[in-house]
Motif scaffolding. Structure first.
Motif, PDB file in Angstrom:
ATOM      1  N   ARG A 195      -6.461  -5.538  11.864  1.00  0.00           N
ATOM      2  CA  ARG A 195      -6.726  -4.357  12.685  1.00  0.00           C
ATOM      3  C   ARG A 195      -8.082  -3.807  12.256  1.00  0.00           C
ATOM      4  NH1 ARG A 195      -2.023  -0.330  12.808  1.00  0.00           N
ATOM      5  NH2 ARG A 195      -2.464  -0.110  10.590  1.00  0.00           N
ATOM      6  N   PHE A 196      -9.011  -3.748  13.189  1.00  0.00           N
ATOM      7  CA  PHE A 196     -10.351  -3.259  12.897  1.00  0.00           C
ATOM      8  C   PHE A 196     -10.417  -1.767  13.208  1.00  0.00           C
ATOM      9  CE2 PHE A 196     -10.653  -7.722  14.091  1.00  0.00           C
ATOM     10  CZ  PHE A 196     -11.370  -8.252  13.027  1.00  0.00           C
ATOM     11  N   ILE A 197     -10.930  -0.994  12.252  1.00  0.00           N
ATOM     12  CA  ILE A 197     -11.092   0.449  12.432  1.00  0.00           C
ATOM     13  C   ILE A 197     -12.564   0.758  12.189  1.00  0.00           C
ATOM     14  CG2 ILE A 197     -10.330   2.744  11.749  1.00  0.00           C
ATOM     15  CD1 ILE A 197      -7.803   1.477  10.599  1.00  0.00           C
ATOM     16  N   ALA A 198     -13.275   1.107  13.249  1.00  0.00           N
ATOM     17  CA  ALA A 198     -14.736   1.220  13.178  1.00  0.00           C
ATOM     18  C   ALA A 198     -15.195   2.662  13.264  1.00  0.00           C
ATOM     19  CB  ALA A 198     -15.377   0.409  14.302  1.00  0.00           C
ATOM     20  N   TRP A 293      -9.138   8.148   6.675  1.00  0.00           N
ATOM     21  CA  TRP A 293      -8.299   9.306   6.939  1.00  0.00           C
ATOM     22  C   TRP A 293      -7.446   9.080   8.190  1.00  0.00           C
ATOM     23  CZ3 TRP A 293      -7.057  12.633   3.451  1.00  0.00           C
ATOM     24  CH2 TRP A 293      -7.951  12.962   2.431  1.00  0.00           C
ATOM     25  N   VAL A 294      -7.992   8.394   9.183  1.00  0.00           N
ATOM     26  CA  VAL A 294      -7.202   8.023  10.363  1.00  0.00           C
ATOM     27  C   VAL A 294      -6.060   7.098   9.958  1.00  0.00           C
ATOM     28  CG1 VAL A 294      -7.298   6.555  12.422  1.00  0.00           C
ATOM     29  CG2 VAL A 294      -8.962   8.383  12.132  1.00  0.00           C
ATOM     30  N   LEU A 295      -6.358   6.165   9.053  1.00  0.00           N
ATOM     31  CA  LEU A 295      -5.331   5.239   8.591  1.00  0.00           C
ATOM     32  C   LEU A 295      -4.222   5.974   7.834  1.00  0.00           C
ATOM     33  CD1 LEU A 295      -4.349   2.331   8.263  1.00  0.00           C
ATOM     34  CD2 LEU A 295      -5.933   2.092   6.329  1.00  0.00           C
ATOM     35  N   LEU A 296      -4.597   6.939   7.008  1.00  0.00           N
ATOM     36  CA  LEU A 296      -3.592   7.745   6.312  1.00  0.00           C
ATOM     37  C   LEU A 296      -2.810   8.632   7.285  1.00  0.00           C
ATOM     38  CD1 LEU A 296      -5.284   8.992   3.006  1.00  0.00           C
ATOM     39  CD2 LEU A 296      -3.412   7.358   3.251  1.00  0.00           C
ATOM     40  N   GLY A 297      -3.526   9.205   8.237  1.00  0.00           N
ATOM     41  CA  GLY A 297      -2.868  10.018   9.256  1.00  0.00           C
ATOM     42  C   GLY A 297      -2.355  11.354   8.780  1.00  0.00           C
ATOM     43  N   THR A 302      -4.419  10.438  13.764  1.00  0.00           N
ATOM     44  CA  THR A 302      -3.687   9.255  13.340  1.00  0.00           C
ATOM     45  C   THR A 302      -4.105   8.070  14.202  1.00  0.00           C
ATOM     46  OG1 THR A 302      -1.819   9.419  14.862  1.00  0.00           O
ATOM     47  CG2 THR A 302      -1.735  10.791  12.874  1.00  0.00           C
ATOM     48  N   LEU A 303      -3.667   6.883  13.810  1.00  0.00           N
ATOM     49  CA  LEU A 303      -3.969   5.693  14.603  1.00  0.00           C
ATOM     50  C   LEU A 303      -3.382   5.789  16.004  1.00  0.00           C
ATOM     51  CD1 LEU A 303      -3.508   2.873  11.952  1.00  0.00           C
ATOM     52  CD2 LEU A 303      -5.645   3.553  13.072  1.00  0.00           C
ATOM     53  N   ALA A 319     -11.107  15.515  21.537  1.00  0.00           N
ATOM     54  CA  ALA A 319      -9.814  15.962  21.004  1.00  0.00           C
ATOM     55  C   ALA A 319      -9.659  15.567  19.545  1.00  0.00           C
ATOM     56  CB  ALA A 319      -8.678  15.369  21.839  1.00  0.00           C
ATOM     57  N   ASN A 320     -10.044  14.342  19.207  1.00  0.00           N
ATOM     58  CA  ASN A 320      -9.925  13.896  17.818  1.00  0.00           C
ATOM     59  C   ASN A 320     -10.939  14.590  16.913  1.00  0.00           C
ATOM     60  OD1 ASN A 320      -7.810  12.174  18.418  1.00  0.00           O
ATOM     61  ND2 ASN A 320      -9.125  10.400  18.758  1.00  0.00           N
ATOM     62  N   GLU A 321     -12.120  14.846  17.441  1.00  0.00           N
ATOM     63  CA  GLU A 321     -13.116  15.609  16.678  1.00  0.00           C
ATOM     64  C   GLU A 321     -12.565  16.995  16.354  1.00  0.00           C
ATOM     65  OE1 GLU A 321     -17.332  17.720  17.802  1.00  0.00           O
ATOM     66  OE2 GLU A 321     -17.069  15.634  18.446  1.00  0.00           O
ATOM     67  N   ASP A 322     -11.967  17.626  17.332  1.00  0.00           N
ATOM     68  CA  ASP A 322     -11.411  18.976  17.130  1.00  0.00           C
ATOM     69  C   ASP A 322     -10.278  18.961  16.104  1.00  0.00           C
ATOM     70  OD1 ASP A 322     -13.203  19.893  19.010  1.00  0.00           O
ATOM     71  OD2 ASP A 322     -11.738  20.007  20.637  1.00  0.00           O
ATOM     72  N   LYS A 323      -9.455  17.919  16.130  1.00  0.00           N
ATOM     73  CA  LYS A 323      -8.353  17.820  15.163  1.00  0.00           C
ATOM     74  C   LYS A 323      -8.885  17.694  13.740  1.00  0.00           C
ATOM     75  CE  LYS A 323      -4.955  15.650  18.246  1.00  0.00           C
ATOM     76  NZ  LYS A 323      -4.175  14.403  18.500  1.00  0.00           N
ATOM     77  N   PHE A 324      -9.880  16.853  13.559  1.00  0.00           N
ATOM     78  CA  PHE A 324     -10.460  16.707  12.222  1.00  0.00           C
ATOM     79  C   PHE A 324     -11.163  17.985  11.782  1.00  0.00           C
ATOM     80  CE2 PHE A 324     -10.886  11.823  11.639  1.00  0.00           C
ATOM     81  CZ  PHE A 324      -9.851  11.821  10.729  1.00  0.00           C
TER      82      PHE A 324
END
Length: 346
Positions: A195-198, A293-297, A302-303, A319-324
């Motif tokens: 699984r690639f996380i870029a 951090w996405v992998l940890l969730g 989260t993923l 949306a993801n920017e706002d969550k972080f």
């Protein structure tokens, strides 16, 4: 903690499946363009590579008990200055590895254990050649790419159903060569274990545009490799999670500001490396950390928030920017807690 080791044909000694208690940890393989920032270069920092990966790496090691780290490949970069620079794995081992080894006992004692006794680094196959992906080529052999071959070997040995999370902090060249090789040699079974996380190889909001989201630095580094991976993901043949710029504009953008705050990290060697790797505009730039951090969730994204087909719409990225951003202070407080735990006086 239970662990074993595998000696690959390439000579890399990698930790095999590791568990703490009975809970398996996410398996991680990192490709980073991280290199010695004292080597002069032409980027905006006057260094050969952006030193943000140094801060991201220090943060990762402060969290190393959360992961099963199989390898960290450094200086995966296309900078021509690197053709004659010293071994960057040796540099990373001295600069960051020594700090980790000096403090791992404190981390284990103060954070409940689970940190591996050692973390090692390997220099990228493309560091000296600055080679880019050739879309007209079939990479049937990986003999010229030992760090790509090493990942293939580890994935091939992974039991069915196993998954290796390949974190991409810079150019996508080495992952593209690996995917090309697997497709050319009929090894779809290996691709299913990856699984690639870029980080930021696409963004309709930052650097890129809605019309050309690929116009971002990490994709321009090797545009052919980036396009190939995105096309392969769109066809459903690989799992490719595109973080976009949520690390830069969420984690870093929402971070506490001011030198005084980050001075507190410097009680430990790893904390100091984190704080000083790239300190700009009143905070630390460790934007590649979004991938782990996405992998940890545990910090808002989260993923499940990122599709597997390599796409990244403006609405999703925002949306993801706002969550972080909403969790940025808590995230930095957790890193500070760990930096303090690395200090032998605590």
């Amino acid at each position: 903690m239970k662990s074993s080791f595998v000696l690959l044909a390439s000579g890399l000694l990698l930790a095999a499946a590791t568990t703490f208690g009975d809970v398996p940890k996410p398996v991680v393989w990192i490709y980073t363009d991280m290199s010695d920032k004292t080597i002069p270069g032409k980027n905006h920092m006057g260094t050969v590579n952006d030193p943000d990966d140094i801060s991201a790496m220090a943060g990762y090691l402060l969290l190393a008990n959360e992961f099963d780290t199989r390898a960290i490949i450094v200086a995966s970069t296309h900078r021509p200055e690197h053709a004659t620079t010293p071994d960057q794995a040796a540099w990373a081992d001295r600069f960051i590895g020594d700090a980790y080894r000096a403090e791992v006992a404190n981390l284990n004692a103060n954070l409940g254990g689970g940190f591996p006794a050692d973390i090692t680094f390997t220099q990228s196959s493309i560091k000296e050649s600055a080679e880019r992906y050739d879309p007209a080529r079939t990479y049937a052999s990986l003999n010229a790419y030992p760090t790509v071959r090493a990942l293939f070997d580890v994935a091939a040995r992974e039991p069915a159903g196993g998954l290796i999370n390949v974190l991409i902090w810079g150019s996508t060249t080495e992952p593209a060569i690996l995917v090309n090789h697997c497709l050319a040699t009929g090894r779809a079974d290996v691709l299913k274990k990856l699984r690639f996380i870029a980080h930021w190889t696409n963004s309709p909001l930052h650097q890129g545009t809605p019309e050309n989201p690929e116009h971002v630095a990490n994709c321009r580094e090797d545009a052919a490799a980036c396009a190939f991976l995105k096309q392969t993901a769109a066809a459903g043949r690989i799992d490719y999670r595109e973080c976009g710029a949520i690390g830069q504009h969420g984690i870093v953008g929402g971070a506490p500001r001011g030198a005084e705050y980050y001075e507190a990290f410097k009680v430990s060697r790893l904390g100091r490396i984190f704080a000083e790797g790239k300190f700009v505009n009143g905070s630390v730039d460790h934007s590649d950390s979004a991938t782990y951090w996405v992998l940890l969730g545990t910090m808002g994204v989260t993923l499940a928030d990122i599709p597997a087909d390599g796409t990244n719409t403006a609405a999703r990225e925002q949306a993801n920017e706002d969550k972080f951003r909403a969790q940025a202070r808590a995230l930095h407080e957790e890193l500070l807690r760990r930096a303090r735990a690395a200090d032998g006086r605590r």
